[in-house]
Design an enzyme around this catalytic site. Structure first.
Site, PDB file in Angstrom:
ATOM      1  N   CYS A  66       0.793  -1.231   0.000  1.00 49.37           N
ATOM      2  CA  CYS A  66       0.000   0.000   0.000  1.00 49.37           C
ATOM      3  C   CYS A  66       0.826   1.283   0.000  1.00 49.37           C
ATOM      4  O   CYS A  66       0.284   2.366  -0.221  1.00 49.37           O
ATOM      5  CB  CYS A  66      -0.952   0.005   1.197  1.00 49.37           C
ATOM      6  SG  CYS A  66      -2.123  -1.358   1.176  1.00 49.37           S
TER       7      CYS A  66
ATOM      8  N   HIS B 163      -9.079   3.560  -2.072  1.00 46.62           N
ATOM      9  CA  HIS B 163      -7.680   3.180  -1.869  1.00 46.62           C
ATOM     10  C   HIS B 163      -7.184   2.307  -3.038  1.00 46.62           C
ATOM     11  O   HIS B 163      -7.112   1.090  -2.919  1.00 46.62           O
ATOM     12  CB  HIS B 163      -7.567   2.442  -0.535  1.00 46.62           C
ATOM     13  CG  HIS B 163      -6.211   1.915  -0.203  1.00 46.62           C
ATOM     14  ND1 HIS B 163      -5.036   2.455  -0.695  1.00 46.62           N
ATOM     15  CD2 HIS B 163      -5.834   0.879   0.602  1.00 46.62           C
ATOM     16  CE1 HIS B 163      -4.000   1.770  -0.221  1.00 46.62           C
ATOM     17  NE2 HIS B 163      -4.465   0.807   0.560  1.00 46.62           N
TER      18      HIS B 163
ATOM     19  N   CYS C 249      -0.234   2.122   6.525  1.00 48.24           N
ATOM     20  CA  CYS C 249       0.172   0.775   6.928  1.00 48.24           C
ATOM     21  C   CYS C 249       0.421  -0.052   5.671  1.00 48.24           C
ATOM     22  O   CYS C 249      -0.001   0.327   4.568  1.00 48.24           O
ATOM     23  CB  CYS C 249      -0.894   0.123   7.804  1.00 48.24           C
ATOM     24  SG  CYS C 249      -2.521  -0.010   7.047  1.00 48.24           S
TER      25      CYS C 249
ATOM     26  N   GLY D 214       0.647  -4.138   4.077  1.00 45.63           N
ATOM     27  CA  GLY D 214       0.361  -5.549   4.250  1.00 45.63           C
ATOM     28  C   GLY D 214       1.599  -6.362   4.571  1.00 45.63           C
ATOM     29  O   GLY D 214       2.685  -6.087   4.060  1.00 45.63           O
TER      30      GLY D 214
END
Length: 463
Positions: free
Chosen positions: A139, A394, A426, A428
């Protein structure tokens, strides 16, 4: 009187470009020294001033709901081409001068997306002499692309670069690892890397006591702020209209459209309606479709170079990249990444959390967003002031570049009242990333000269 003159000389030297330092005829033994960013932190603003890595343009497409939004029939290379072309057209830069284009992207197979990105650059008018590559740090990929380009410019590998991001979650679905190594059964944290992101959201909520009500409230605020920003035209400065097509799923009819507005925002979002939604990942859980980020399509791009070159070319300086940090956290609660990455990036910039005027924190899930804000004791009025991913969406690889465009244009609107901004998300498998940006015109108006506590000097080096 002599002390006042010497202090003035020091301040003027802080603002001299690199090329001028060597020719400055100083009448004293004074030498430039760090000027304060805040009361207790400093970083070099003298000899390296012209070597600042600056952002001269940052744009994005609208963000649209995957499979049913405005870009459901738009290919990812067309999305990327639109923002790459905008950088060149709006700055009048010769595209042949770009040393590299780095594109953050997550879901598509790397080699295939790399080819699509190369095609996008050619569509946008870049000559075949300009190289391109992709980067995937989940991300944070769009922000990582910007950081990579900044580092390469700083190292002298090239003078001008583009950090970008693109994702079509309509075309490329989130998938699972097809062959899992049996070793994960004896490495608990490796096994947790395979957890669905929604399950990690539930873990954060349970471990750190984030309630369903807090999560739903965060979602409502995100939608309200995004709706207000859209209605007031705030996003017009950063969004590049995309001429594309929409195919009617029933008739097969194709019609041309121009997409220029984020289509996932729900202006009427409210606590009552959100409370009706069932948990999406765990029975009796608290993460729902309403308090998590939307699955989206979109792209963004950022043009970077050294300050000295931007000044030489007469380009406006939108922002300065002051620091970037990527950190690792427990994979089982991957959403806490910003709570660790933000302090690391702020410290690296020689600042304190209290020096930061705006935060753009990706709202992957309300649970982790709420936790990070509480953990860092952030003022809610400084965080995601124009909404976040729960409202906007997103598009994984594009989010970092989108955040750069959003925060820098907001900082420009706020002017002298907004000097430093932070972007974070954050990641993954258990990571976090953050970057500190400074408003581009700060050094030009002497706003770096702040009164230090305990005396009346403009900076602590003027003693």
């Amino acid at each position: 009187m002599e002390k006042a003159i010497n202090r003035q000389r020091v301040l003027l030297q802080h603002l001299l470009p690199t090329s001028s330092i060597g020719h400055h005829n100083s009448e004293s033994s004074l030498s430039p020294s760090p000027c304060l960013a805040g009361d207790n932190a400093s970083y070099n603003r003298t000899a390296s001033f012209g070597d600042d890595i600056v952002i001269v343009a940052a744009y994005r497409t609208a963000i649209c709901k995957s499979k049913r939004g405005g870009f459901k029939d738009t290919l990812p290379d067309d999305l990327l081409a639109s923002v790459l072309k905008a950088l060149i057209e709006k700055t009048n830069l010769n595209p042949a001068e770009v040393g590299d284009i780095v594109v953050g992207t997550v879901l598509a197979p790397g080699s295939l997306r790399g080819i699509e990105c190369r095609m996008a650059a050619l569509y946008a008018g870049f000559p075949d002499t300009v190289p391109i590559r992709t980067v995937n740090r989940q991300c944070s990929s769009g922000l990582q692309a910007v950081a990579d380009v900044a580092a390469f410019i700083k190292a002298g590998y090239y003078d001008i670069g583009i950090g970008a991001g693109v994702e079509s979650m309509t075309i490329d679905a989130m998938d699972k690892i097809k062959t899992i190594n049996p070793k994960v059964e004896i490495f608990a944290q490796a096994r947790d890397c395979l957890l669905p992101m929604g399950v990690t959201s539930e873990n954060v909520a349970e471990r750190y006591g984030v309630t369903r009500e807090e999560q739903d409230q965060a979602a409502v605020i995100s939608h309200q702020r995004a709706a207000a920003a859209t209605a007031s035209g705030k996003f017009k400065d950063e969004i590049i209209p995309v001429l594309t097509k929409i195919v009617d799923s029933k008739t097969g009819e194709t019609k041309p459209v121009t997409i220029s507005v984020d289509d996932g925002i729900r202006p009427n979002a409210n606590m009552k309606d959100l409370a009706k939604l069932k948990p999406a990942f765990k029975k009796n859980g608290s993460t729902t479709a309403g308090n998590a980020s939307q699955v989206s399509d979109g792209a963004g791009a950022v043009l970077l170079m050294k300050r000295s070159l931007a000044v030489q070319k007469g380009l406006p300086i939108l922002g300065v990249l002051r620091s970037f940090a990527a950190v690792g956290v427990d994979p089982g609660v991957m959403g806490i990444g910003p709570a660790v990455a933000i302090p690391a990036a702020v410290k690296q910039a020689g600042l304190e959390i209290s020096d930061i005027d705006l935060f753009e924190i990706n709202e992957a899930f309300a649970s982790q967003f709420v936790y990070c804000c509480k953990k860092l004791d952030l003022d809610p009025e400084k965080v995601n002031v124009n909404g976040g991913a729960m409202a906007l969406g997103h598009p994984l690889g594009a989010t970092g570049a989108r955040c750069v465009a959003t925060i820098l244009h907001e900082m420009k609107r706020r002017g002298k009242d907004c000097r430093f901004g932070v972007i974070s998300m954050c990641i993954g498998s258990g990571m976090g990333a953050a970057a500190v940006l400074e408003r581009g015109d700060c050094a030009d108006d002497l706003s770096n000269a702040r009164v230090a506590s305990g005396n009346s000097f403009l900076s602590k080096d003027a003693k």
